[in-house]
Design an enzyme around this catalytic site. Structure first.
Site, PDB file in Angstrom:
ATOM      1  CD  GLU A  29      -2.849  -0.993  -0.123  1.00 53.96           C
ATOM      2  OE1 GLU A  29      -3.361   0.105  -0.414  1.00 53.96           O
ATOM      3  OE2 GLU A  29      -2.984  -2.015  -0.819  1.00 53.96           O
ATOM      4  CD1 TRP A  31      -1.345  -0.291  -4.025  1.00 54.15           C
ATOM      5  CD2 TRP A  31      -1.778   0.908  -5.857  1.00 54.15           C
ATOM      6  NE1 TRP A  31      -1.859  -1.145  -4.965  1.00 54.15           N
ATOM      7  CE2 TRP A  31      -2.145  -0.428  -6.097  1.00 54.15           C
ATOM      8  CE3 TRP A  31      -1.954   1.847  -6.863  1.00 54.15           C
ATOM      9  CZ2 TRP A  31      -2.673  -0.851  -7.309  1.00 54.15           C
ATOM     10  CZ3 TRP A  31      -2.494   1.436  -8.076  1.00 54.15           C
ATOM     11  CH2 TRP A  31      -2.846   0.108  -8.290  1.00 54.15           C
ATOM     12  CD1 TRP A  39     -17.198  13.086 -18.602  1.00 50.38           C
ATOM     13  CD2 TRP A  39     -17.878  11.756 -16.934  1.00 50.38           C
ATOM     14  NE1 TRP A  39     -16.104  12.382 -18.159  1.00 50.38           N
ATOM     15  CE2 TRP A  39     -16.490  11.551 -17.138  1.00 50.38           C
ATOM     16  CE3 TRP A  39     -18.536  11.027 -15.935  1.00 50.38           C
ATOM     17  CZ2 TRP A  39     -15.755  10.660 -16.363  1.00 50.38           C
ATOM     18  CZ3 TRP A  39     -17.800  10.136 -15.170  1.00 50.38           C
ATOM     19  CH2 TRP A  39     -16.423   9.959 -15.391  1.00 50.38           C
ATOM     20  CG  ASN A  46      -8.571   2.593  -0.073  1.00 52.82           C
ATOM     21  OD1 ASN A  46      -8.443   3.659  -0.659  1.00 52.82           O
ATOM     22  ND2 ASN A  46      -8.328   1.419  -0.668  1.00 52.82           N
ATOM     23  CD1 TRP A  99     -12.816  11.517 -14.233  1.00 55.04           C
ATOM     24  CD2 TRP A  99     -11.527  12.605 -12.785  1.00 55.04           C
ATOM     25  NE1 TRP A  99     -11.772  12.056 -14.945  1.00 55.04           N
ATOM     26  CE2 TRP A  99     -10.953  12.731 -14.077  1.00 55.04           C
ATOM     27  CE3 TRP A  99     -10.870  13.213 -11.714  1.00 55.04           C
ATOM     28  CZ2 TRP A  99      -9.776  13.433 -14.320  1.00 55.04           C
ATOM     29  CZ3 TRP A  99      -9.700  13.913 -11.954  1.00 55.04           C
ATOM     30  CH2 TRP A  99      -9.153  14.017 -13.235  1.00 55.04           C
ATOM     31  CD1 TRP A 124     -10.984  11.236  -6.207  1.00 56.04           C
ATOM     32  CD2 TRP A 124     -12.916  10.660  -7.173  1.00 56.04           C
ATOM     33  NE1 TRP A 124     -11.979  11.357  -5.258  1.00 56.04           N
ATOM     34  CE2 TRP A 124     -13.173  11.029  -5.822  1.00 56.04           C
ATOM     35  CE3 TRP A 124     -13.981  10.273  -7.974  1.00 56.04           C
ATOM     36  CZ2 TRP A 124     -14.452  11.003  -5.275  1.00 56.04           C
ATOM     37  CZ3 TRP A 124     -15.255  10.254  -7.427  1.00 56.04           C
ATOM     38  CH2 TRP A 124     -15.482  10.602  -6.098  1.00 56.04           C
TER      39      TRP A 124
END
Length: 474
Positions: free
Chosen positions: A279, A282, A310, A346, A364, A387
């Site tokens: 993690e 990331w 969208w 998360n 987003w 996102w």
């Protein structure tokens, strides 16, 4: 008389394992620790309201730690270069040291400042105090930036050396300067006390960071791999805001995990630490992407998403999502947790992002901006990557056809309904069979005042898949 070095604190609000501070002290210089508040220099991504709350308390904690060592935090407000030059004149400083930041606006600003100071005859030196590896130090076999996480992490992990962090100094020889502004004059705390519950959940500062890691190691590390997706359990470290403000660094965390496992003589704990280190990987990957693709906070990494259809901006729908009034319990629980604590689990972040971008088909960027203002760990790299991943437009992104079903996700990761019942008190007495689908009993909705779902999950899933297909056919 010893020479003077200004140490410019930014997102490195700690004394332990602070490369810029350590280098200044090791040189034998008198040090002036400085924080300069210049939010306009970080536009369009100046820190949001929740981050300002944390910053106020983190600066207070840092100043206290410095004073315990015979120093203090000198605070300025306004243009950074102008303030640095004034401090150089008033203190006779020969150098300015700082730890690097990786947001596009900060990179551009810092380059200009470094060149201007050097042109003035001042040593200007920056260090890596935030990452395991610099974004430009890792690349594919073809010399390109990575766009997929797994090979990125495989390469980083193979070369990761876990070493003891530099200790915090016991004493800091300090050169004082005139006219430090009061912290309260920065007006970081909100005028309307919507943050009233934050203090019950967080202890900003270096001490709080170490306490959080220690508590995680003792209570949750062993089962992290299976518990990290459970928002109803204490299964994660909640260390992200401390990392964001540099109250602790990833090298320190890796060392603390390693030492804890060694002290417990547990191969199980060493194995359990790997998913957590991943993690941290990331976080490194997100900074790698932001550095190499600085347009991504505003535009999709995958250019084909410029053509994604969208839905028109819907202020009413967006407001219901923001306030946790969608009628989908786990979505509302997450959004209310965010509003009241400045943080969200998360797994739930992925669910609320999927609901906004796929079921509501709102861009987003609307979600990214809301998170930016309400998260105490609002980090541009992580926020952007998260996102774009959920929307399907980023690197290593969630496949376009992955649309999380918040009902099945609720039953899977909040099986007893504890998370929903905590943050959505209207459903505190709902039977378990209804806690994730309260609309199945209209009388329950009428009795509790909880809203009906604002959209049909199945129908909006189909509409989202149709939209993705239209984009792919362009």
């Amino acid at each position: 008389m010893s020479h003077v070095i200004i140490v410019w604190f930014r997102r490195d609000l700690r004394l332990e394992d602070n490369p810029a501070l350590s280098a200044a002290i090791d040189s034998g210089a008198s040090v002036l620790p400085v924080y300069i508040h210049a939010p306009e220099e970080e536009a369009p991504w100046a820190q949001g309201a929740a981050s300002h709350w944390w910053l106020h308390h983190s600066l207070t904690a840092l100043d206290q730690c410095l004073r315990e060592r015979g120093s203090y935090l000198h605070i300025c407000h306004g243009a950074t270069l102008e303030n640095l030059r004034e401090l150089i004149v008033s203190t006779g400083a020969q150098a300015v040291y700082w730890n690097r930041r990786y947001e596009p606006a900060c990179i551009a600003r810092d380059k200009c400042i470094k060149q201007a100071l050097r042109d003035d005859g001042i040593e200007a030196t920056s260090f890596n105090g935030a990452l395991l590896i610099e974004p430009w130090q890792i690349e594919t076999g073809q010399g390109d930036p990575y766009r997929v996480f797994t090979p990125f992490w495989r390469k980083l992990r193979a070369n990761l050396q876990i070493e003891a962090p530099q200790p915090a100094p016991q004493r800091i020889e300090t050169k004082k300067a005139e006219a430090s502004v009061a912290l309260n004059s920065l007006n970081l705390r909100p005028k309307i006390p919507w943050d009233s519950e934050f203090g019950a959940h967080w202890l900003p500062g270096e001490f709080g960071a170490h306490e959080s890691v220690q508590q995680f190691c003792e209570a949750a590390l062993r089962d992290y791999k299976v518990e990290r997706d459970r928002p109803d359990h204490f299964g994660t470290s909640r260390i992200s805001p401390y990392l964001h403000f540099g109250e602790i660094g990833p090298r320190q965390i890796a060392w603390m995990l390693d030492q804890y496992a060694r002290n417990e003589s547990s191969a199980v704990l060493h194995e359990a630490a790997e998913p957590y280190l991943r993690e941290l990987g990331w976080r490194e990957f997100s900074n790698h992407l932001l550095y190499h693709f600085p347009h991504t906070p505003e535009k999709p990494l995958q250019a084909q998403f410029d053509a994604f259809p969208w839905a028109p901006d819907d202020a009413v729908a967006l407001a219901r999502w923001q306030r946790g009034q969608t009628g989908i319990p786990i979505i509302d629980a997450g959004m209310r947790e965010l509003w009241r604590t400045g943080w969200m689990h998360n797994r739930v972040r992925m669910l609320v992002a999927s609901f906004l971008t796929k079921n509501l088909r709102q861009h987003w960027r609307h979600g990214a901006r809301w998170f930016w203002d309400t998260l105490v760990d609002a980090d541009l790299a992580n926020n952007t990557q998260g996102w774009q991943w959920t929307a399907g437009s980023g690197a290593d992104a969630s496949p376009y056809f992955r649309i999380f079903n918040p009902v099945t996700q609720g039953y899977r990761f909040d099986p007893d309904g504890a998370y929903v019942k905590r943050w959505v008190p209207e459903l505190a007495d709902a039977p378990l069979k209804l806690v994730h689908e309260p609309w199945l009993d209209p009388a329950l909705l009428q009795r509790t005042g909880y809203p009906s779902p604002m959209v049909d999950l199945a129908a909006t899933r189909t509409a989202a898949l149709d939209a993705y297909q239209r984009m792919r056919n362009v």
